[in-house]
Design an enzyme around this catalytic site. Structure first.
Site, PDB file in Angstrom:
ATOM      1  N   GLY A 155       0.781  -1.146  -0.118  1.00  0.00           N
ATOM      2  CA  GLY A 155       0.021  -0.127  -0.112  1.00  0.00           C
ATOM      3  C   GLY A 155       0.917   1.378  -0.049  1.00  0.00           C
ATOM      4  N   ARG A 156       0.437   2.343   0.445  1.00  0.00           N
ATOM      5  CA  ARG A 156       1.027   3.518   0.472  1.00  0.00           C
ATOM      6  C   ARG A 156       2.475   3.440   1.241  1.00  0.00           C
ATOM      7  NH1 ARG A 156      -4.747   5.824   1.465  1.00  0.00           N
ATOM      8  NH2 ARG A 156      -4.446   4.238   3.058  1.00  0.00           N
ATOM      9  N   ILE A 157       2.345   2.955   2.409  1.00  0.00           N
ATOM     10  CA  ILE A 157       3.894   2.863   3.175  1.00  0.00           C
ATOM     11  C   ILE A 157       4.617   1.812   2.737  1.00  0.00           C
ATOM     12  CG2 ILE A 157       4.880   2.322   5.509  1.00  0.00           C
ATOM     13  CD1 ILE A 157       1.827   3.281   6.616  1.00  0.00           C
ATOM     14  N   ARG A 178      -2.408  -8.204  -1.865  1.00  0.00           N
ATOM     15  CA  ARG A 178      -3.612  -8.754  -2.338  1.00  0.00           C
ATOM     16  C   ARG A 178      -3.859  -8.472  -3.824  1.00  0.00           C
ATOM     17  NH1 ARG A 178      -7.758  -6.960   2.257  1.00  0.00           N
ATOM     18  NH2 ARG A 178      -6.205  -5.285   1.810  1.00  0.00           N
ATOM     19  N   ARG A 239       1.225  -4.666  12.309  1.00  0.00           N
ATOM     20  CA  ARG A 239       0.526  -5.163  13.593  1.00  0.00           C
ATOM     21  C   ARG A 239       0.808  -6.226  13.967  1.00  0.00           C
ATOM     22  NH1 ARG A 239      -1.120  -0.559  13.608  1.00  0.00           N
ATOM     23  NH2 ARG A 239      -3.067   0.190  13.645  1.00  0.00           N
ATOM     24  N   GLU A 268       0.466  -6.339  22.395  1.00  0.00           N
ATOM     25  CA  GLU A 268       0.926  -5.294  22.928  1.00  0.00           C
ATOM     26  C   GLU A 268       0.380  -4.366  24.027  1.00  0.00           C
ATOM     27  OE1 GLU A 268       1.987  -3.710  19.073  1.00  0.00           O
ATOM     28  OE2 GLU A 268       0.767  -2.079  19.536  1.00  0.00           O
ATOM     29  N   HIS A 286       6.046   0.325  19.227  1.00  0.00           N
ATOM     30  CA  HIS A 286       4.866   0.819  18.544  1.00  0.00           C
ATOM     31  C   HIS A 286       4.978   2.502  18.124  1.00  0.00           C
ATOM     32  CE1 HIS A 286       0.784  -0.194  16.669  1.00  0.00           C
ATOM     33  NE2 HIS A 286       1.346   0.851  16.044  1.00  0.00           N
ATOM     34  N   ILE A 287       6.102   2.803  17.576  1.00  0.00           N
ATOM     35  CA  ILE A 287       6.630   4.193  17.690  1.00  0.00           C
ATOM     36  C   ILE A 287       6.815   4.549  16.057  1.00  0.00           C
ATOM     37  CG2 ILE A 287       7.411   4.846  19.983  1.00  0.00           C
ATOM     38  CD1 ILE A 287      10.281   4.108  18.937  1.00  0.00           C
TER      39      ILE A 287
HETATM   40  C1  GLV Z   1      -0.357   2.799  13.778  1.00  0.00           C
HETATM   41  O1  GLV Z   1       0.073   1.973  13.849  1.00  0.00           O
HETATM   42  C2  GLV Z   1      -1.267   3.370  12.983  1.00  0.00           C
HETATM   43  O2  GLV Z   1      -2.058   2.545  12.368  1.00  0.00           O
HETATM   44  O3  GLV Z   1      -1.517   4.590  12.541  1.00  0.00           O
END
Ligand code: GLV
Length: 329
Positions: A155-157, A178, A239, A268, A286-287
């Site tokens: 996707g975008r990231i 997908r 995730r 987490e 998760h940063i």
């Molecule tokens: C971070 O995990 C988000 O989904 O923005």
């Protein structure tokens, strides 16, 4: 005129709270306590909520809060929302895409490099006072430049990480998703589409950037880890739950893959205890989106969604726009 009432479930920037107060009666949470079972009582009489990934918005919660019209997540991922349940009840759900793409890609790339080049392990070694002399094989890792970058979830990231790898580090980019990207997008990234099995086998550095869902639960487990190169690294910025953390710990311990970088964890903020004991995994809390500018942009976008939705405007990033226009309170 009766102003809508909204809950901001966790502490956020005071400026964003002030902006919300221009439109709404705001119940905020400056002590930042995680509400848990206190969420439904706190939502009574509220039409909107600005939420984070820590709050689960599901059918039971919605049934207990019939006045709720909008849930605006301050995150791009929204696996904490049951979207079907929101839609069935006519509740608009929104998220914060785009504003965090580049920041999150930066972090994913850094985490991948930290695993490949053993940076956290080297730092711990130094701090323990174990650095006594130069050695030809001290903390030798694997190259990032010129290596094969595998991306699961384009996707975008994922595409922003691919750009960094291809343009900045001369990496060969392979991916599985997908749906396949249009040919022009693949050409721009120099990215080659592979089956998941081919991706696992070919990647030197595999980065996970796919959304969490029932289908992606344990997308990387013992079987998948066994298909990877023993020299490969695995990075998860998507995730917890996409990786079987227990299986990963075994693979890292047995040298079935070389290293991992994890920013997200199953259950987490708890972390699988075996991961905490392993030298070859970089662990961060998760940063990936955590820069001041990006967190501000996320808070503002979540607020924009809430304001537009509850004042009859056009929310910028709806997940289930089919519920618009909102039913009256
Ligand atoms: C971070 O995990 C988000 O989904 O923005």
């Amino acid at each position: 005129m009766n102003r809508p009432h909204v809950l901001v479930t966790r502490a956020i920037f005071p400026e964003t709270i002030e902006r919300l107060r221009e439109h709404f009666e705001v119940d905020d949470n400056p002590t930042d306590a995680v509400l848990g079972a206190g969420l439904a009582p706190r939502l009574q009489g509220k039409q909107g909520a600005l939420t984070t990934g820590s709050e689960r918005i599901d059918a039971a919660l919605l049934a207990a809060c019939p006045g709720l019209r909008v849930v605006a997540n301050m995150a791009v991922g929204y696996n904490n929302f049951d979207i079907a349940a929101c839609t069935a009840r006519g509740v608009l759900a929104t998220n914060t895409p785009d504003v965090l793409t580049e920041t999150t890609a930066d972090f994913g790339f850094a985490l991948m490099m930290a695993g490949a080049r053993r940076m956290a392990e080297g730092e711990r070694f130094l701090r323990r006072g174990e650095w006594k002399k130069w050695s030809y094989d001290m903390l030798t890792g694997s190259d990032v430049h010129g290596a094969t970058l595998g991306i699961l979830g384009m996707g975008r990231i994922g595409q922003a990480i691919a750009r960094r790898g291809a343009l900045g580090f001369g990496m060969k980019v392979v991916y599985h998703n997908r749906s396949r990207l249009p040919a022009a997008a693949e050409a721009a990234l120099g990215a080659r589409y592979l089956t998941k099995g081919e991706l696992l086998a070919q990647a030197d550095h595999l980065v996970l950037v796919l959304p969490y869902s029932a289908e992606s639960h344990h997308a990387i487990g013992a079987g998948e880890l066994a298909q990877m190169k023993p020299t490969a690294t695995l990075t998860n910025i998507a995730r917890g739950g996409i990786v079987d953390d227990a299986a990963l710990a075994v693979a890292l311990r047995d040298g079935r893959i070389a290293a991992a970088g994890l920013d997200v964890f199953e259950g987490e903020p708890a972390v699988h205890p075996d991961l905490l004991t392993l030298p070859n995994v970089v662990l961060t809390p998760h940063i990936a989106s955590a820069t001041v500018a990006t967190r501000r942009a996320m808070a503002e976008l979540a607020a924009d969604n809430l304001i537009e939705a509850l004042t009859g405007g056009v929310p910028p990033s709806p997940i289930n726009p089919q519920v618009l226009p909102l039913r009256p309170a």
